[in-house]
Design an enzyme around this catalytic site. Structure first.
Site, PDB file in Angstrom:
ATOM      1  N   ASP A 284       0.865  -1.179   0.000  1.00  0.00           N
ATOM      2  CA  ASP A 284       0.000   0.000   0.000  1.00  0.00           C
ATOM      3  C   ASP A 284       0.907   1.236   0.000  1.00  0.00           C
ATOM      4  O   ASP A 284       2.102   1.156   0.299  1.00  0.00           O
ATOM      5  CB  ASP A 284      -0.967  -0.004   1.193  1.00  0.00           C
ATOM      6  CG  ASP A 284      -2.167   0.916   0.926  1.00  0.00           C
ATOM      7  OD1 ASP A 284      -2.097   1.763   0.004  1.00  0.00           O
ATOM      8  OD2 ASP A 284      -3.190   0.804   1.645  1.00  0.00           O
TER       9      ASP A 284
HETATM   10  C1  BGC Z   1      -4.963   3.350  -0.092  1.00  0.00           C
HETATM   11  C2  BGC Z   1      -5.041   2.367  -1.258  1.00  0.00           C
HETATM   12  C3  BGC Z   1      -4.858   3.119  -2.547  1.00  0.00           C
HETATM   13  C4  BGC Z   1      -3.513   3.831  -2.499  1.00  0.00           C
HETATM   14  C5  BGC Z   1      -3.191   4.604  -3.749  1.00  0.00           C
HETATM   15  C6  BGC Z   1      -3.701   4.174  -0.136  1.00  0.00           C
HETATM   16  O1  BGC Z   1      -3.709   5.161   0.819  1.00  0.00           O
HETATM   17  O2  BGC Z   1      -5.032   2.655   1.139  1.00  0.00           O
HETATM   18  O3  BGC Z   1      -6.275   1.708  -1.249  1.00  0.00           O
HETATM   19  O4  BGC Z   1      -4.949   2.256  -3.631  1.00  0.00           O
HETATM   20  O5  BGC Z   1      -3.510   4.737  -1.410  1.00  0.00           O
HETATM   21  O6  BGC Z   1      -3.992   5.710  -3.868  1.00  0.00           O
END
Ligand code: BGC
Length: 795
Positions: A284
């Site tokens: 993530d």
């Molecule tokens: C989120 C993800 C997301 C990523 C990119 C993160 O903060 O938890 O679900 O895909 O950011 O935007």
């Protein structure tokens, strides 16, 4: 040929498959020419990697950082350079290789385009899509959505989200499917199949134990291996084994004391060795930022099997770890091979130039259908609904104008428009114009704009007008009750990433003004012998017990994407007969939720932030708890009304090959007849009640489901269900294995998880069947915590 070099020849998938077919037809025994799919690409990846330096490999393992960072510069971004991206996989450009960077973008309800020139479709939120219980529709939505991903130049879409809706207050529940892992897993697999049919990568997320937003970067999820395997890993396992997504995203959180993205037992032993995953693991965004790990987190992630660090900017850190001997060549090569295997399938790699054109109209039609198919009719006393088109409607509530298409955060989508509930109703009904004018003026005077940023589309919040404190509205209620045919009250809630909800008035509970509106409108309309319906345009479960008996009909509309208002009108008018069923329980009270006392975690070190969350309810999540411990609920899991009625008959087991050694499966059948007067579709659910031998079991668990086509009045359809042994097994921690215990099993083919009044079919397992051995000691509780320390749920 996609690559410029002549030494390394990589074929696009279609040619590779064609060659393999020819090779097979020629009975060629040489394995290397008969490889297809990932096996073929994995073999090619070895060849490509041989031409990469260690530095190039490290750049591939770490993305270039966020597009907003000053140092940001993806290596070899040469295809679809205008494409949106929230992250990249660096490419390679050297004397032998020309591998373009790949684009990664959010999110679960549609591709996140920020542009004045074009818009993506805002699809319904995950909870609504799951409420369709329609795998074919999921796949169809996935195909259309995947086409947008491809035509907007994105290689990997960061979707679907599929964490478990453990607690109704979790801030990102709207992105996820269900409280049940089997429903989540099969819906996710269908979505992945649809997306990937368009030659773009799906990224199932957040793997795993990421069911809380409070202090989400650091929170430690503490749970027994059994609960983790049966509830929190199960859906991912189904999606991985059945759909092999190109990518999976590890989460921010820890599980049992260690960040999941640093857990080799999860990312390598379970994911790859137990489940046979061939795809790529990416972190993530910005995970691995703990001060305790500073400077070493990236290496730990790669060593554990987290192939890609996103958005990255970790090259220097990886290099330092490599030079210090803390990052092995083996781990580097493993990660690079996983990435390269998937990269060869991307648009970037295959020089596919995006058209930046999609069929907006066709996608809007499908989006509207999906939205209507997942809306759940919770209450419909005396056939209040459908309300024939052309009726005079008094439309109350600011939610009719502030209609929300989706939730906030990375899951939000910038669509060209959102059809509000007021607009949807106006296309079918004659709206009370005095009331509509009142709401338009009122909304204009109270709305507060929330401006655009990467994570949220522009939206408005507002305060609801309460008739008892607003004499104009009070007067309009009286007149409307005299003149109009029915009242429709729209209430809504928005929330999103980064924060959990609260069990307070204005959030889980109605605000005083909303309650006042319901009471005043219901009193006035009922005095005139007229009905009141409530439309819930919400991101998640809200309390209904305090007010449901004051109104005649309740439609859970969730957030239906850009066509929300039209889909609501389709259901209210009967143009679409509701067939959605709840993918999560509506409890009688928040305090009944089995995780209420542990959510959203505890601050164990007194620094002001919650650092641990104990999953004390163990495997008793959602209906597994309410059914086992006989807790009354407002609306059970799997429940939803229709404008027609259905008879279930001839429920039977048609084949049972479950046995020791063979493993096998259980096949069942039921015939469903539309016994009412209008056409409709029915969702049938198969629940199994398993005997307790060594392991305690929830009283019932969902094991399969199906949905009929549209049945005319009097028409029947036979649904077939097939339950693989895997889906019947429970996790026996003491022997590290999945087992089907011996004894008599009861099966209910039922319209909802309320199986009372349903006759069970039975089958017997004579000897325990071992379905699979697992990694000894994986995801064990942290030192000092024993399963017996958990406060277990009870009546
Ligand atoms: C989120 C993800 C997301 C990523 C990119 C993160 O903060 O938890 O679900 O895909 O950011 O935007």
């Amino acid at each position: 040929m996609p690559r410029l070099n002549t030494k390394v020849k990589i074929l696009p998938l279609t040619i590779a498959v064609a060659l393999s077919v020819i090779a097979t037809a020629c009975h060629n025994d040489d394995d290397s020419t008969t490889l297809t799919g990932d096996a073929y690409y994995a073999q090619q990846a070895e060849t490509i990697m041989a031409s990469m330096t260690t530095e190039e490999k490290l750049h591939m393992l770490s993305g270039p950082g966020l597009p907003t960072q000053s140092t940001f510069s993806p290596i070899n971004e040469r295809v679809n350079t205008g494409a949106v991206a929230v992250g990249y996989i660096n490419g390679v450009l050297n004397d032998t290789l020309d591998i373009p960077a790949a684009h990664l973008d959010d999110g679960p309800a549609g591709i996140k385009i920020v542009s004045d020139s074009y818009n993506a479709t805002a699809w319904p939120i995950g909870s609504l899509l799951a409420s369709t219980w329609d795998k074919d529709l999921m796949e169809e939505v996935g195909e259309a959505f995947g086409n947008e991903v491809k035509e907007f130049g994105v290689d990997f879409i960061l979707a679907p989200g599929m964490n478990i809706q453990r607690n109704p207050l979790a801030g990102r529940n709207f992105e996820y499917f269900s409280e049940d892992p089997l429903l989540s897993g099969y819906m996710a697999a269908s979505m992945v199949d649809g997306l990937e049919s368009q030659e773009v990568g799906a990224t199932i997320k957040h793997f795993f134990g990421n069911e809380t937003e409070t202090n989400r970067l650091y929170l430690d999820t503490v749970a027994t291996p059994r609960a983790l395997r049966e509830i929190y890993l199960r859906g991912f396992q189904i999606a991985v084994e059945d759909a092999q997504p190109w990518a999976i995203m590890s989460p921010y959180n820890k599980v049992n004391g260690t960040y999941v993205n640093q857990r080799k037992d999860v990312l390598t032993d379970i994911l790859r060795n137990e489940w046979g995953y061939d795809g790529m693991v990416m972190s993530d965004w910005g995970a691995g930022v703990d001060v305790d790990d500073e400077g070493v987190a990236a290496a730990k992630m790669i060593e554990a099997g987290n192939d890609s660090i996103q958005p990255g900017d970790s090259y220097d850190e990886l290099l330092a770890s490599y030079q210090a001997g803390d990052l092995s060549d083996d781990a580097i090569n493993t990660g690079v091979l996983h990435i390269l295997t998937q990269l060869q399938k991307t648009s970037a790699y295959n020089d596919y130039e995006a058209s930046y054109t999609i069929d907006n109209d066709a996608h809007a039609v499908l989006e509207r259908q999906a939205a209507a198919d997942g809306m759940v009719l919770l209450k419909n006393s005396d056939s209040t609904l459908p309300l024939a088109s052309g009726a005079n409607v008094a439309s109350f509530g600011v939610g009719q104008l502030a209609t929300y298409k989706g939730g906030l955060g990375s899951g939000s989508v910038y669509s060209a428009y959102t059809v509000t509930v007021a607009e949807g109703l106006a296309s079918d009904y004659t709206l009370d114009s005095d009331l509509s004018s009142f709401y338009e003026e009122y909304y204009d005077s109270v709305k507060v704009a929330h401006t655009d940023s990467w994570y949220q589309f522009a939206y408005y919040s507002y305060t609801e007008a309460a008739p008892s404190s607003n004499s104009t509205l009070a007067g309009l209620v009286t007149t409307a009750a005299e003149n109009d045919d029915m009242a429709i009250i729209t209430l809504n809630r928005i929330n999103g990433e980064g924060a959990d909800r609260t069990a307070t008035a204005g959030d889980y509970l109605l605000s005083e003004d909303e309650q006042d509106l319901i009471t005043t409108v219901a009193t006035a309309f009922h005095a005139q012998g007229k009905k009141v319906a409530v439309v819930l345009n919400v991101a998640g479960v809200v309390d209904t017990s305090a007010w449901s008996d004051q109104v005649d009909a309740i439609l859970l509309a969730y957030m239906g994407g850009q066509e929300t208002g039209n889909a609501v009108a389709d259901i209210l008018s009967g143009a679409v007969n509701p067939s959605g069923k709840l993918a999560q329980t509506f409890p009688a009270s928040y305090s009944d939720v089995p995780s209420a006392s542990t959510f959203p975690g505890v601050d164990t070190d007194g620094d002001g932030d919650n650092d641990e969350i104990y999953y004390n309810e163990d495997i008793y999540v959602g209906y597994r708890y309410y059914n086992t411990f006989n807790k009354a609920v407002s609306y059970p899991f799997g429940y939803g009304l229709s404008y027609t009625s259905f008879n279930y008959y001839n429920a039977a087991i048609t084949s049972n090959t479950l046995s020791k050694g063979v493993k096998g499966k259980l096949d069942l059948q039921v015939t469903i007849e539309n016994s009412g007067s209008v056409a409709g579709r029915e969702v049938a659910q198969v629940y199994v009640s398993a005997p307790t031998v060594k392991l305690a079991k929830p009283s019932i668990e969902l094991k399969s489901f199906g949905k009929t086509g549209s049945l005319a009045s009097g028409e029947s359809e036979t649904l077939d269900f097939s339950i693989p042994a895997r889906d019947l097994a429970s996790f026996d921690e003491s022997d590290n294995e999945w087992i089907i215990e011996p004894g008599t099993y009861k099966v209910y083919i039922s319209p909802s998880s309320d199986v009372s009044g349903n006759t069970a079919i039975t089958f017997t397992i004579s000897d325990e069947i071992v379905i699979g051995e697992t990694t000894a000691g994986a995801i064990a509780l942290p030192d000092g915590v024993a399963a017996s320390d958990f406060v277990t749920v009870s009546q």
